[in-house]
Each structure stands twice: as structure tokens, then as C-alpha cells.
Scaffold this motif. Structure first.
Motif, PDB file in Angstrom:
ATOM      1  N   ASP A 288      -6.088  -2.288  -1.248  1.00 22.46           N
ATOM      2  CA  ASP A 288      -6.610  -1.162  -0.473  1.00 22.46           C
ATOM      3  C   ASP A 288      -5.706  -0.798   0.705  1.00 22.46           C
ATOM      4  O   ASP A 288      -5.914   0.234   1.344  1.00 22.46           O
ATOM      5  N   PHE A 289      -4.709  -1.638   0.991  1.00 18.48           N
ATOM      6  CA  PHE A 289      -3.833  -1.410   2.140  1.00 18.48           C
ATOM      7  C   PHE A 289      -2.576  -0.641   1.772  1.00 18.48           C
ATOM      8  O   PHE A 289      -1.670  -0.506   2.599  1.00 18.48           O
ATOM      9  N   VAL A 292      -1.134   1.837   4.202  1.00 16.06           N
ATOM     10  CA  VAL A 292      -1.656   1.443   5.515  1.00 16.06           C
ATOM     11  C   VAL A 292      -0.735   0.413   6.159  1.00 16.06           C
ATOM     12  O   VAL A 292      -0.321   0.544   7.313  1.00 16.06           O
ATOM     13  N   ASP A 294       2.904  -1.350   6.283  1.00 16.04           N
ATOM     14  CA  ASP A 294       4.274  -0.949   5.963  1.00 16.04           C
ATOM     15  C   ASP A 294       4.954  -2.048   5.152  1.00 16.04           C
ATOM     16  O   ASP A 294       5.293  -3.101   5.684  1.00 16.04           O
TER      17      ASP A 294
END
Length: 343
Positions: A288-289, A292, A294
Motif C-alpha cells: 500500500d506504500f 508513498v 521513496d
């Protein structure tokens, strides 16, 4: 052999490629429910080991409260809070999060599969979550696959499920975990730990070495889907005779496990195994990241999620006898210009 690949589904044999793609990428016919539970079991190194357990499941409910992940800390938009599950015995997918992750790390995939009729069970690997000390000891390498087996043991007490034919999906350290659960054998020379100061050897003793030698194969697992898997050196050639098919997923721009991805594929290429390379994807493209955190990735998160959803669901359906899904895993039709299939 390299093929540009695509999307398929549980559609009739007369379906066109576009029908198959649309079916696999679209939400399924069910709403999605979620509940949080726990599993306690006796590990050889931690009696009474307790895992927080996240469960997604299909439901026919059309309304209800919104679920929240992480002990209620994160709202799960569009997911219902513990509604009645859909009737009938449901198939199971088990998910293993990465190093210092948590059960809901890849909730985009869990919700997609649940909408298509699957129960997705994801434990926190206690001692290796976002909220734990980052130091890894030898025990966690052994406990992780045991955690998944313990969850499968406990699931019938939670839901009406079929645990005789399970797909195990894992990200990063979870990729290592599902390789172990699927029957990869450990390199005997690595278990000697001579002069090795790595976390894997940090607390190695006779009982742990014996456990790794015996392995952690769970015969209920019939397929693994390792995503950006690490720790290939622990297995070496021990994935060549993997007893279950693997759908390996890797990111082109993954800064963390690119060598692992190549090394795993060197032992898997050929036979029933497949690899999906996501172009422009970093290490977090499977969580899910994506977009979001880097990690050097440039892939659009939504497109990365779509590719992962399609291939994971295609593998599940192919294993259930869906000929259209099997055709997709053999290279037809194309899912995305950002996905390359190797076999």
C-alpha cells in the motif's frame, strides 16, 4: 523466454482476451468484510507465541460499519467491519508481510481477492513488525513460516474455510517466508554459520540448525507468490526442486532485492514457474506504500496494483482449473505495457 503479458479471468473458454482482462482486474461480485483476531501457538523457541491476525473475506452484506486496520488506527474505506461471511466453504490465501511490516501491508491485494470469493489471512509476525526492534535474530527466520502454518491450523475456528489447497503470498522477507513454507530447502553450507555475523546466524544453535535442515514445508500450500523476495542465499540451489509452482513478482527498479530476484529466477526458470517483472517498479510497488515511500520506483501505483491483482487472481483461478487463466499465465493476453512475463 520473455513475453509481454496481461490479464485473464474465470470466464468461459469462449471469452475474448478483453473479457478475461476486464474480469480479473474488476472487483469481484462480493462486498469485502474484515475482522481482527489473534492466534496463539507454541513455537519451539517461544511457548505461547501470539500473533495479531487480519482477515478479509467475501460477504453478501450491503451495509455496515467501516472496518479499521491496525487495532482501529487506519480506516479501511469500502471494507465492512466484521459482517457475516458469504455462505459456503471458502478458499484460503495466506499473506506474509515484509521485514518490519504489518499484516495489512498489501491490503489492496487482500481486498481484491476477497471480493472474488477468497478468505485472505495475514498475521503480524510478532517480533518483526513496524513496532518492534529492527534487530533480527535467527529465530524469526524459523518462526515466520511456522506462523503461517499456525494460522492455517487456527482458521477453521474463525471461518468456514478449505485449508487443503492454499496459496501463500509474501512480500520481501515475506517472500522468503513463503519460499520456506512452499518447500524450498536450505543450503547446508549456510547453516554452518562459520564466521558469518549476519542476522540469520546471530543466534544459531543446534536446535535451530536442525529445524532449518528439516525445513518448513506445509503440504496444504499448493502455490506460492513471492513478491520482491529476499534472502535467496539461504536457499541457494534449494529452490530448484520446489514442489509447488511459484509466481515470482519483481520490480525493475527495486533497490533492495534485485540480485535476489535474479538468483531466485535462475533456479526457477522453466517448468511450472512464472515471473512477472513490473517495469518502473520499486520495492514498495507490491504494498500500500507504493508512491508513498521513496524506493526509486516510477510506476503509477494504481497500474502496479492492477498488474499484481490480475496475475495473483489468475494464478488462483488457474490452480482451480480455469483454462483462460492458465492461458494468461502462458502469455496471452497482454495485461500491461509495464508487465513482462518470463517462463
Amino acid at each position: 523466454m520473455i513475453l509481454l503479458l496481461g490479464c485473464a479471468g474465470g470466464t468461459p473458454d469462449t471469452a475474448t482476451p478483453s473479457d478475461i482482462v476486464a474480469d480479473l482486474e474488476a472487483p469481484g461480485p462480493y462486498a469485502v468484510g474484515y475482522r481482527q483476531s489473534s492466534v496463539t501457538y507454541d513455537s519451539a523457541w517461544e511457548p505461547g507465541r501470539t500473533l495479531r491476525l487480519a482477515l478479509w473475506f467475501p460477504t453478501e452484506a450491503t451495509s455496515g460499519g467501516t472496518a479499521a486496520y491496525l487495532d482501529g488506527a487506519v480506516d479501511a474505506e469500502g471494507v465492512l467491519d466484521d459482517p457475516p461471511p458469504a455462505p459456503g466453504t471458502l478458499p484460503v490465501v495466506i499473506f506474509s508481510h515484509g521485514y518490519q511490516g504489518y499484516a495489512e501491508n498489501s491490503s489492496f491485494l487482500a481486498t481484491h481477492l476477497a471480493s472474488h470469493g477468497y478468505v485472505v489471512a495475514a498475521p503480524d509476525h510478532t517480533g518483526d513488525t513496524t513496532f518492534d526492534d529492527p534487530e533480527r535474530t535467527t529465530e524469526i527466520y524459523a518462526q515466520r513460516p511456522q506462523d503461517l502454518s499456525a494460522v492455517l491450523d487456527a482458521l477453521p475456528d474463525e471461518l468456514d474455510v478449505d485449508t487443503t489447497a492454499v496459496t501463500a503470498i509474501g512480500h520481501s522477507f515475506g517472500g522468503y517466508t513463503v519460499f520456506a513454507l512452499g518447500g524450498a530447502t536450505y543450503d547446508p553450507s549456510v547453516l554452518l554459520c562459520k564466521g558469518d555475523t549476519s542476522s540469520f546466524c546471530s543466534t544459531m544453535d543446534v536446535s535451530l540448525s536442525s529445524a532449518f535442515t528439516q525445513g518448513f514445508r506445509d503440504t496444504r500450500v499448493i502455490r506460492i507468490v513471492p513478491m520482491a523476495a529476499g534472502d535467496q542465499v539461504l536457499f541457494g540451489a534449494g529452490t530448484e526442486a520446489l514442489p509447488v509452482p511459484a509466481l515470482q513478482m519483481t520490480g525493475e527498479l527495486d533497490p533492495g532485492t534485485p540480485a535476489d530476484g535474479e538468483a531466485y529466477w535462475a533456479t526457477l526458470s522453466g517448468g511450472p514457474h512464472r515471473r512477472v517483472q513490473l517495469l518502473g517498479a520499486g520495492h514498495q510497488a507490491f504494498t500500500d506504500f507504493s508512491g508513498v515511500l521513496d524506493d526509486g520506483g516510477t510506476i503509477d501505483p494504481a497500474e502496479g496494483f492492477r498488474i499484481v491483482d490480475v496475475y495473483a487472481l489468475a494464478a488462483l483461478r488457474a490452480d482451480a482449473g480455469d483454462s483462460a487463466a492458465s492461458t494468461l499465465l502462458n502469455g496471452d493476453p497482454t495485461v500491461s505495457e509495464a508487465a513482462i512475463l518470463l517462463r
